[in-house]
Scaffold this motif. Sequence first.
Motif, PDB file in Angstrom:
ATOM      1  N   GLU A 186       0.874  -1.345  -0.279  1.00 37.78           N
ATOM      2  CA  GLU A 186       0.055   0.286   0.239  1.00 37.78           C
ATOM      3  C   GLU A 186       0.640   0.786   0.153  1.00 37.78           C
ATOM      4  N   THR A 187       1.940   1.132   0.876  1.00 33.92           N
ATOM      5  CA  THR A 187       2.634   2.191   1.007  1.00 33.92           C
ATOM      6  C   THR A 187       3.078   2.612  -0.911  1.00 33.92           C
ATOM      7  N   GLU A 188       3.895   1.598  -1.171  1.00 36.19           N
ATOM      8  CA  GLU A 188       4.281   2.177  -2.695  1.00 36.19           C
ATOM      9  C   GLU A 188       2.990   3.478  -3.099  1.00 36.19           C
ATOM     10  N   GLN A 189       1.597   2.292  -3.438  1.00 34.18           N
ATOM     11  CA  GLN A 189       0.845   2.861  -4.108  1.00 34.18           C
ATOM     12  C   GLN A 189       0.291   4.336  -3.936  1.00 34.18           C
ATOM     13  N   ARG A 190       0.584   4.916  -2.689  1.00 36.44           N
ATOM     14  CA  ARG A 190       0.318   6.158  -2.366  1.00 36.44           C
ATOM     15  C   ARG A 190       1.101   7.404  -2.158  1.00 36.44           C
ATOM     16  N   LEU A 191       2.814   6.565  -2.246  1.00 37.02           N
ATOM     17  CA  LEU A 191       3.834   7.418  -2.891  1.00 37.02           C
ATOM     18  C   LEU A 191       4.016   7.429  -4.482  1.00 37.02           C
ATOM     19  N   LYS A 196       2.490  11.769  -8.184  1.00 39.21           N
ATOM     20  CA  LYS A 196       2.064  12.585  -9.013  1.00 39.21           C
ATOM     21  C   LYS A 196       0.656  13.700  -9.155  1.00 39.21           C
ATOM     22  N   ASP A 197       0.476  13.549  -7.490  1.00 39.22           N
ATOM     23  CA  ASP A 197      -0.489  14.096  -7.541  1.00 39.22           C
ATOM     24  C   ASP A 197       0.507  15.876  -7.692  1.00 39.22           C
ATOM     25  N   PHE A 198       1.370  16.124  -6.931  1.00 40.10           N
ATOM     26  CA  PHE A 198       3.165  17.374  -7.092  1.00 40.10           C
ATOM     27  C   PHE A 198       3.759  17.580  -8.208  1.00 40.10           C
ATOM     28  N   GLU A 199       3.178  16.378  -9.141  1.00 39.02           N
ATOM     29  CA  GLU A 199       4.480  16.374  -9.861  1.00 39.02           C
ATOM     30  C   GLU A 199       6.095  15.962  -9.402  1.00 39.02           C
ATOM     31  N   MET A 200       6.978  15.943  -8.364  1.00 38.61           N
ATOM     32  CA  MET A 200       7.821  15.477  -7.242  1.00 38.61           C
ATOM     33  C   MET A 200       8.547  13.962  -7.571  1.00 38.61           C
ATOM     34  N   GLY A 201       9.163  14.334  -8.103  1.00 43.44           N
ATOM     35  CA  GLY A 201       9.986  12.439  -7.294  1.00 43.44           C
ATOM     36  C   GLY A 201       9.965  12.693  -5.830  1.00 43.44           C
ATOM     37  N   SER A 227       6.494  10.325 -12.147  1.00 47.37           N
ATOM     38  CA  SER A 227       5.949   9.088 -10.638  1.00 47.37           C
ATOM     39  C   SER A 227       6.199   7.845 -11.285  1.00 47.37           C
ATOM     40  N   ARG A 228       7.886   7.253 -11.747  1.00 49.10           N
ATOM     41  CA  ARG A 228       8.251   6.454 -11.860  1.00 49.10           C
ATOM     42  C   ARG A 228       9.176   6.243 -11.227  1.00 49.10           C
ATOM     43  N   ILE A 229       9.455   4.606 -11.245  1.00 47.73           N
ATOM     44  CA  ILE A 229       9.529   3.945 -10.108  1.00 47.73           C
ATOM     45  C   ILE A 229      11.194   3.984 -10.441  1.00 47.73           C
ATOM     46  N   LYS A 230      11.787   4.557 -10.030  1.00 46.15           N
ATOM     47  CA  LYS A 230      13.485   4.341 -10.284  1.00 46.15           C
ATOM     48  C   LYS A 230      14.364   3.262  -9.458  1.00 46.15           C
ATOM     49  N   ALA A 231      13.742   2.639  -7.971  1.00 41.54           N
ATOM     50  CA  ALA A 231      14.640   1.894  -7.467  1.00 41.54           C
ATOM     51  C   ALA A 231      13.406   1.676  -5.930  1.00 41.54           C
ATOM     52  N   ASP A 244      19.709   7.583 -10.250  1.00 38.46           N
ATOM     53  CA  ASP A 244      19.759   8.963 -10.812  1.00 38.46           C
ATOM     54  C   ASP A 244      18.670   9.290 -11.632  1.00 38.46           C
ATOM     55  N   ILE A 245      17.852  10.195 -10.870  1.00 35.77           N
ATOM     56  CA  ILE A 245      16.893  10.652 -11.926  1.00 35.77           C
ATOM     57  C   ILE A 245      16.999  11.765 -12.058  1.00 35.77           C
ATOM     58  N   GLU A 246      16.292  12.610 -13.260  1.00 34.19           N
ATOM     59  CA  GLU A 246      16.025  13.617 -13.657  1.00 34.19           C
ATOM     60  C   GLU A 246      15.144  14.654 -13.486  1.00 34.19           C
ATOM     61  N   LEU A 247      15.285  16.207 -12.965  1.00 35.08           N
ATOM     62  CA  LEU A 247      14.199  16.584 -12.121  1.00 35.08           C
ATOM     63  C   LEU A 247      14.780  17.926 -12.973  1.00 35.08           C
ATOM     64  N   PRO A 248      13.110  18.110 -13.135  1.00 36.90           N
ATOM     65  CA  PRO A 248      13.116  19.942 -13.405  1.00 36.90           C
ATOM     66  C   PRO A 248      13.697  21.128 -12.637  1.00 36.90           C
ATOM     67  N   LEU A 249      14.215  22.355 -12.518  1.00 36.69           N
ATOM     68  CA  LEU A 249      15.184  23.295 -11.889  1.00 36.69           C
ATOM     69  C   LEU A 249      13.283  24.069 -12.369  1.00 36.69           C
ATOM     70  N   ARG A 250      12.523  24.291 -10.586  1.00 36.11           N
ATOM     71  CA  ARG A 250      11.609  25.225 -11.066  1.00 36.11           C
ATOM     72  C   ARG A 250      11.846  26.604 -10.157  1.00 36.11           C
ATOM     73  N   GLY A 251      11.137  27.325 -10.501  1.00 40.66           N
ATOM     74  CA  GLY A 251      11.191  28.689  -9.809  1.00 40.66           C
ATOM     75  C   GLY A 251       9.349  28.791  -9.065  1.00 40.66           C
ATOM     76  N   ARG A 252       9.433  29.800  -7.893  1.00 38.31           N
ATOM     77  CA  ARG A 252       8.992  30.260  -7.579  1.00 38.31           C
ATOM     78  C   ARG A 252       6.702  29.749  -8.500  1.00 38.31           C
ATOM     79  N   LYS A 253       5.923  29.284  -7.789  1.00 39.62           N
ATOM     80  CA  LYS A 253       4.803  29.361  -9.222  1.00 39.62           C
ATOM     81  C   LYS A 253       4.112  30.282  -8.525  1.00 39.62           C
TER      82      LYS A 253
END
Length: 575
Positions: A186-191, A196-201, A227-231, A244-253
């Motif tokens: 269940e933890t994996e499903q919630r993670l 996905k909700d916040f588009e965050m790793g 939201s792809r599991i890498k490990a 190794d995960i690729e992430l966007p550089l974001r400013g304040r929304k």
Amino acid sequence: MKKTLRVAVSQLNTITGALKDNAKNLEQGIALGHEIGADALIFPELCLNGLNCQELSKNRAFLKETRRSIDEIIQFSKGKQPLIVFGFLDAEENRYYNSAGFIQNGKWLGSYRKIAICPENDGVDTGFFSSGDEGILLNIEGIKAGVVIGNDLWDRYDLLSTYDRYGVCILFHLSAFSFLAGEYTETEQRLFSRSKDFEMGIVHANAIGGQDQWIFTGNSMIFDGRSRIKARGKMLEEDFVVADIELPLRGRKTETGAIRCGLRFQEWPVNRIDCDFSASFKPEINSKIFDYPEDESAAICSALQLSLRDYVGKNRFEKVVLGLSGGIDSAVVAALSVSALGRERVIGVLMPTGYTSDTSIKDAQDLADALQIKTLTLPIGDVLESYRQLFEAEFEINTGDLCEQNLQPRIRANTLLALSNRYGWLVLTTGNKSESACGYSTLFGDSAGGFAPIKDLYKYQVYALGKTLNKLLGTQVITESVFNKAPTAELYPGQTDQDRLPPYEEVDPIVRLLVEERYSADEIIKEGFREESVHKVCELYIRSEFKRHVNPIGPKLTKVSFNGEQGLPITQRWV
């Protein structure tokens, strides 16, 4: 613009209160994180102090030694690459916090204090902990990371929404989620949902190990920003997880997903910490996604092995001892003990009376021979007879009466506890949840001991575990004779458990609905169960609460495990 972050999780099995040993384990993890070129290294919740500290949380000497251990870790981190995020116990002005500390290259950067405190949850938080009052944003060369601990991730949607507005693209999640049968995926499903909700790793660093009744699962995971599991780390084992995960550089929304959906939250204050370093080398890594156990019984077996092994080892017992009756419960506990500890550390004791059948004696000895464990045969018939003589001037002890029935398990308990006193062995009890719920045990008799490995298993699960252990041990150590015989304590001629209980096929689901789902008798009857059986089990459950309050602890596998979570008062007239 995107950037790649190498993240690692050191999934540790720590010992509560063992600050020096735990600090050394953290240092080993830091050295490995440096070796593999990690940009950020995350440890589990409260990994420095250990879990479920209870009164230790307020011990001044313990808190002082905690700070000294942190100073040593800071010194060790000099010249090491990763940003280190670890769990520890913090205190300020008689307030105590479940915290995450941040260290970088020999410097203390600050800390975050858990906000969603749940004293009843998972053996982590105590009633002593206070809530934090601000979020943390770690700026890792333009990559913004937020930090959450435990239930912050599920219960503080407002904090996550605040992080989202600040441009956070990855969450470091320190946790100590415990094992529950049937719910460990269940933890994996919630993670996944949160990612996905916040588009965050999400870097989910979960504790592993046994601590009293609690079993912490491990299964640390790393999700990327899509939201792809890498490990995924090993379940119920120590591990070092990296990806190794690729992430966007974001400013304040100015607008977040929550705002677009019409949701409004109070924005949390956020403390920003700049982490101005870069890993100088990046060797090849091998990210792994370990599978879950093949079935429910295999998962339960692994969890119980870990729980028993850690309870024995962390409490410095060399050996365990248990009574062997020839029945399924003692057979399963013996086989489980051998699989967890090794045959040299398990002693079985046969304590027959004139009521013990030849078949039961043979089944018990065959089990011991198959497991290759040391056995002692200590007949207790003469001891039982001495009690008859002791009381003959006061009353007569007749064959099969309640006094005689209860004397036998109490004599056996005294025998096992005498061996424990003499040799320092830990006494294991062999009762299961179905029996405990119905009070089908003798107070200070078969329920007396130091640890109860199968106390949260229903009877049907005990049989399933027996088959799993046969498969694990590579031979049929528990024979068909044991599986097929009618359950009996053999306290009088011809006795079976069903002399006093409905069939276990009825008892098990009735107990589950009554205890775990908190159904009333009428609600259980509406589920299709016989009215007579339901009322019988409910009555036995209510009348036997006093027994469960003095039973030894054992591994928690369900929401209500008779380790203190149940709320029935002993003295009451409501039910």
